[in-house]
Design a protein around this motif. Structure first.
Motif, PDB file in Angstrom:
ATOM      1  N   GLY A 163      48.985  -6.152 -23.488  1.00  0.00           N
ATOM      2  CA  GLY A 163      49.487  -7.047 -22.442  1.00  0.00           C
ATOM      3  C   GLY A 163      48.434  -7.983 -21.901  1.00  0.00           C
ATOM      4  O   GLY A 163      48.734  -8.828 -21.058  1.00  0.00           O
ATOM      5  N   ILE A 164      47.201  -7.854 -22.382  1.00  0.00           N
ATOM      6  CA  ILE A 164      46.182  -8.787 -21.912  1.00  0.00           C
ATOM      7  C   ILE A 164      46.257 -10.057 -22.733  1.00  0.00           C
ATOM      8  O   ILE A 164      46.247 -10.036 -23.956  1.00  0.00           O
ATOM      9  CB  ILE A 164      44.779  -8.152 -21.998  1.00  0.00           C
ATOM     10  CG1 ILE A 164      44.664  -7.105 -20.894  1.00  0.00           C
ATOM     11  CG2 ILE A 164      43.696  -9.201 -21.845  1.00  0.00           C
ATOM     12  CD1 ILE A 164      43.348  -6.422 -20.841  1.00  0.00           C
ATOM     13  N   GLN A 165      46.376 -11.151 -22.023  1.00  0.00           N
ATOM     14  CA  GLN A 165      46.527 -12.445 -22.683  1.00  0.00           C
ATOM     15  C   GLN A 165      45.202 -12.916 -23.260  1.00  0.00           C
ATOM     16  O   GLN A 165      44.210 -12.966 -22.534  1.00  0.00           O
ATOM     17  CB  GLN A 165      46.950 -13.473 -21.643  1.00  0.00           C
ATOM     18  CG  GLN A 165      48.404 -13.805 -21.656  1.00  0.00           C
ATOM     19  CD  GLN A 165      48.652 -14.942 -20.692  1.00  0.00           C
ATOM     20  OE1 GLN A 165      48.299 -14.869 -19.522  1.00  0.00           O
ATOM     21  NE2 GLN A 165      49.240 -16.013 -21.207  1.00  0.00           N
ATOM     22  N   ALA A 166      45.211 -13.255 -24.555  1.00  0.00           N
ATOM     23  CA  ALA A 166      43.995 -13.809 -25.147  1.00  0.00           C
ATOM     24  C   ALA A 166      43.683 -15.130 -24.457  1.00  0.00           C
ATOM     25  O   ALA A 166      44.578 -15.933 -24.204  1.00  0.00           O
ATOM     26  CB  ALA A 166      44.178 -14.020 -26.641  1.00  0.00           C
ATOM     27  N   ALA A 168      42.779 -15.637 -21.385  1.00  0.00           N
ATOM     28  CA  ALA A 168      42.764 -15.576 -19.917  1.00  0.00           C
ATOM     29  C   ALA A 168      41.385 -15.085 -19.504  1.00  0.00           C
ATOM     30  O   ALA A 168      40.821 -14.215 -20.142  1.00  0.00           O
ATOM     31  CB  ALA A 168      43.830 -14.608 -19.416  1.00  0.00           C
ATOM     32  N   ARG A 181      39.768  -9.310 -18.526  1.00  0.00           N
ATOM     33  CA  ARG A 181      39.914 -10.647 -19.112  1.00  0.00           C
ATOM     34  C   ARG A 181      38.622 -10.980 -19.828  1.00  0.00           C
ATOM     35  O   ARG A 181      37.634 -10.265 -19.718  1.00  0.00           O
ATOM     36  CB  ARG A 181      40.073 -11.713 -18.006  1.00  0.00           C
ATOM     37  CG  ARG A 181      41.210 -11.540 -17.053  1.00  0.00           C
ATOM     38  CD  ARG A 181      42.464 -12.223 -17.560  1.00  0.00           C
ATOM     39  NE  ARG A 181      43.474 -12.268 -16.515  1.00  0.00           N
ATOM     40  CZ  ARG A 181      44.245 -11.237 -16.176  1.00  0.00           C
ATOM     41  NH1 ARG A 181      44.097 -10.070 -16.774  1.00  0.00           N
ATOM     42  NH2 ARG A 181      45.151 -11.358 -15.227  1.00  0.00           N
TER      43      ARG A 181
END
Ligand SMILES: [Zn+2]
Length: 447
Positions: A163-166, A168, A181
């Motif tokens: 769920g961690i946005q690349a 960010a 992040r």
């Protein structure tokens, strides 16, 4: 001797400790961020790592130990700018206070004390290595670490990265797991804030790159032990691993050791709760350095330590009992019958202790114990005097007390009891207690 077993945060297991090079330990400790006086929670970690290093030395290891001073980070930059001071000027007072505090708590000096601001070049070089391997990307004058490029990210803190946005990113040095992040390796200068002109542009290092660069410079690309408080495991140590291992392709640290949090009377310590204490706050209340060291070391480092004033009082009594015990041994005050039981107990405490030697061996054991715990030797008064605290600040010197005690002994001998009593009272008023033993010997101690 038994193997040394250490709990490694990386594996989550207790492991046999075997350093890379026989007989030598390379160890790094994250030191304080010198934007304020360090508090007793910080010192719990520093006492823990001190006991570890004393223990390793006692086991015959040669120790190459580095502790850093983080003298550039978000808070220091902001506070120094607000105070209109250079970073050096702003941090000087807190650096000195930290050194004084460590000495007062009998925390031994590492082989190297190093400051982040003396190693900007090393940090820049490490960032360049990461740039060459495409672990970085620029953004608004800053340089960020691309965590998606390091699949092992999270292996220390066991963080869930789904769920961690690349792409960010986070600019703060300190953040929660939920905000994992891409983090800043190098920060663009802000108006009014200090910055360095470097090959990778103007700016200042992020907190995490500081420790990676400094640890590897002094200890090589793979360290044996890295210690710190548990609150540093994420993001600080996780990021140290990501930076170092991406650059070198080698394991950064073989054993990670983290000390748990400290609570005060069951509550989280915070300035707003009024339960926030520096060492100086406690010395001003009359507590001794040895009691504080004993209290901070009294709970295994991986358990939360609930710091209470009752506990501190108990620690003071324990130290007093140990010192009295050592003193009585030195003066040979134990009868023959008691020695056997004492020897048995000591033998139990120290496996390799020769039970037949009674007093001398018990003293030796106490001395060995004190090499690690550093509380039996009574130097509290001297330490407090150095810092200008407590009765230590105004009390008579050892020499003066010895002289007065000798005068009193002489008075007693010539049966001048009025003079003897006057001297006893004078000493009592100045915080010195005299004890007359049955055999006619006299000892004194500070209240
Ligand atoms: Zn660090």
């Amino acid at each position: 001797m038994a193997d040394i077993q250490l709990h490694n945060t990386l594996s989550g297991k207790i492991e046999n400790f075997v350093p890379q090079k026989a007989g030598e330990v390379r160890m790094y400790t994250c030191g304080p961020t010198v934007y304020d006086y360090a508090h007793i929670g910080n010192y719990r970690t520093f006492v823990f790592q001190d006991i570890l290093r004393r223990f390793l030395k006692l086991r015959g290891f040669k120790l190459n130990h580095v502790m850093n001073l983080t003298d550039v980070d978000d808070r220091i930059i902001a506070n120094a700018a607000a105070a209109g001071k250079s970073i050096r000027d702003y941090t000087a007072k807190f650096v000195q206070a930290f050194f004084d505090d460590c000495k007062t708590l009998s925390i031994e000096e590492p082989a190297h004390w190093i400051r982040a601001t003396d190693h900007i070049d090393d940090m820049v070089k490490l960032i360049q290595r990461l740039q060459k391997k495409s672990f970085t990307y620029p953004g608004d004058g800053s340089i960020y670490y691309r965590i998606a490029k390091f699949p092992e990210y999270g292996k220390l803190s066991k963080i869930d990265l789904t769920g961690i946005q690349a792409g960010a990113r986070v600019d703060n040095d300190r953040y929660e797991k939920e905000s994992a992040r891409d983090f800043a390796l190098w920060k663009a200068p802000k108006p009014g804030e200090h910055f360095w002109e470097t090959a990778i542009g103007p700016g200042r290092p992020g907190w995490h790159i500081e420790c990676s660069a400094m640890a590897m410079k002094y200890l090589g690309e793979t360290l044996d032990i890295h210690t710190g408080g548990i609150d540093l495991a994420f993001p600080h140590h996780e990021n140290e691993i990501a930076q170092s291992e991406a650059a070198t392709g080698k394991p950064f640290v073989r054993y990670w050791l983290h000390a748990e949090h400290l609570l005060v009377e069951g509550e989280k310590m915070s300035k707003s709760q009024g339960n926030f204490f520096t060492l100086r706050d406690l010395f001003a209340k009359g507590y001794k350095p040895s009691a504080l060291r004993f209290a901070l070391a009294s709970v295994p480092y991986r358990k939360q330590l609930n710091f209470t004033f009752d506990g501190l009082q108990q620690a003071a009594s324990s130290v007093e009992r140990l010192r009295n015990f050592a003193d009585r041994l030195k003066r040979g005050k134990f009868s023959a019958g008691k020695q056997e039981g004492m020897a048995t107990r000591t033998a139990k405490a120290a496996e390799d202790f020769d039970a037949g030697l009674a007093d001398a061996a018990v003293l030796e054991f106490l001395a060995t114990f004190d090499k690690v715990f550093a509380v039996v030797e009574d130097n509290d008064g001297e330490k407090l005097r150095t810092l200008g605290y407590g009765s230590g600040g105004s009390g008579p010197s050892d020499e003066e007390i010895d002289r007065l005690v000798a005068e009193r002994n002489a008075a007693k001998k010539r049966r001048d009891f009025a003079t003897a009593d006057r001297i006893r009272k004078e000493l009592a008023d100045r915080g010195i207690i005299i004890e007359d033993a049955k055999d006619g010997s006299v000892r004194w101690k500070r209240k």
